[in-house]
Scaffold this motif. Sequence first.
Motif, mmCIF file in Angstrom:
data_model
loop_
_atom_site.group_PDB
_atom_site.id
_atom_site.type_symbol
_atom_site.label_atom_id
_atom_site.label_comp_id
_atom_site.label_asym_id
_atom_site.label_seq_id
_atom_site.Cartn_x
_atom_site.Cartn_y
_atom_site.Cartn_z
ATOM 1 N N ARG A 67 71.022 31.910 13.811
ATOM 2 C CA ARG A 67 69.592 31.773 13.543
ATOM 3 C C ARG A 67 69.277 32.322 12.147
ATOM 4 N NH1 ARG A 67 66.189 34.080 18.461
ATOM 5 N NH2 ARG A 67 64.523 32.967 17.377
ATOM 6 N N SER A 68 68.341 31.662 11.466
ATOM 7 C CA SER A 68 67.931 32.075 10.121
ATOM 8 C C SER A 68 66.437 31.873 9.953
ATOM 9 C CB SER A 68 68.662 31.258 9.048
ATOM 10 O OG SER A 68 70.034 31.519 9.038
ATOM 11 N N TRP A 69 65.850 32.710 9.094
ATOM 12 C CA TRP A 69 64.429 32.646 8.810
ATOM 13 C C TRP A 69 64.221 32.586 7.301
ATOM 14 C CZ3 TRP A 69 66.662 35.218 12.711
ATOM 15 C CH2 TRP A 69 66.130 35.054 13.990
ATOM 16 N N PRO A 101 56.510 38.466 12.714
ATOM 17 C CA PRO A 101 56.763 37.022 12.764
ATOM 18 C C PRO A 101 55.856 36.203 11.852
ATOM 19 C CG PRO A 101 55.863 37.799 14.854
ATOM 20 C CD PRO A 101 56.090 39.005 14.001
ATOM 21 N N HIS A 125 69.416 36.079 8.025
ATOM 22 C CA HIS A 125 69.762 36.048 9.447
ATOM 23 C C HIS A 125 68.984 37.094 10.239
ATOM 24 C CE1 HIS A 125 73.568 34.055 8.059
ATOM 25 N NE2 HIS A 125 73.242 33.300 9.092
ATOM 26 N N PRO A 147 66.101 38.819 12.047
ATOM 27 C CA PRO A 147 64.794 38.427 12.584
ATOM 28 C C PRO A 147 63.692 39.269 11.944
ATOM 29 C CG PRO A 147 66.359 38.846 14.354
ATOM 30 C CD PRO A 147 67.005 39.313 13.073
ATOM 31 N N LYS A 176 69.580 23.401 9.338
ATOM 32 C CA LYS A 176 70.727 24.203 8.906
ATOM 33 C C LYS A 176 71.989 23.347 8.826
ATOM 34 C CE LYS A 176 71.235 28.368 9.660
ATOM 35 N NZ LYS A 176 71.613 29.662 10.132
ATOM 36 N N GLU A 185 61.297 30.245 11.027
ATOM 37 C CA GLU A 185 62.680 29.997 11.445
ATOM 38 C C GLU A 185 63.125 28.608 11.001
ATOM 39 O OE1 GLU A 185 65.724 30.546 15.212
ATOM 40 O OE2 GLU A 185 63.571 30.794 15.534
#
Length: 144
Positions: free
Chosen positions: A84-86, A64, A58, A60, A75, A69
């Motif tokens: 939000r998850s990456w 980047p 989760h 960030p 999801k 993402e």
Amino acid sequence: MALPDPQPGLVISYSYLWYHEHRAGREEGLKSRPCVIVLAIDQQDDGRTLVRVVPVTHSPPADPDVAIELPQRVKQHLGLDAGRSWVVVDEVNDFVWPGYDLRPIAGTRHRVAYGFLPPRLFTNIVTRARDLWRQGRGKAAARN
């Protein structure tokens, strides 16, 4: 517990050991998290399967370039939460399947797999990871 075959693109529940934790001498991950199998190799000599996973977080990414993402639709398909998850692609855990660090998905007793990523997203993850590793930016923690 019936285990799925470890296939690339499968998202599993796994006690991931972050590279910085590994370097500090830890042997166990602090919590279970979704992880994506990016490689599964059957060993001819002993029948074992070596698996490589990348973690989902989760947090960030500070850079980047090292994460992708997860779209909310994906999801939802996997049954993950709405935050939000990456997928972090510059570090991996390697282990022999099924290993000690597979965990049942929260709220289940026997499931360790959430499902598969869409092929295009999985290809993007593998391509980004490969590029970073070719640049010498990859980090691995062997968990055998």
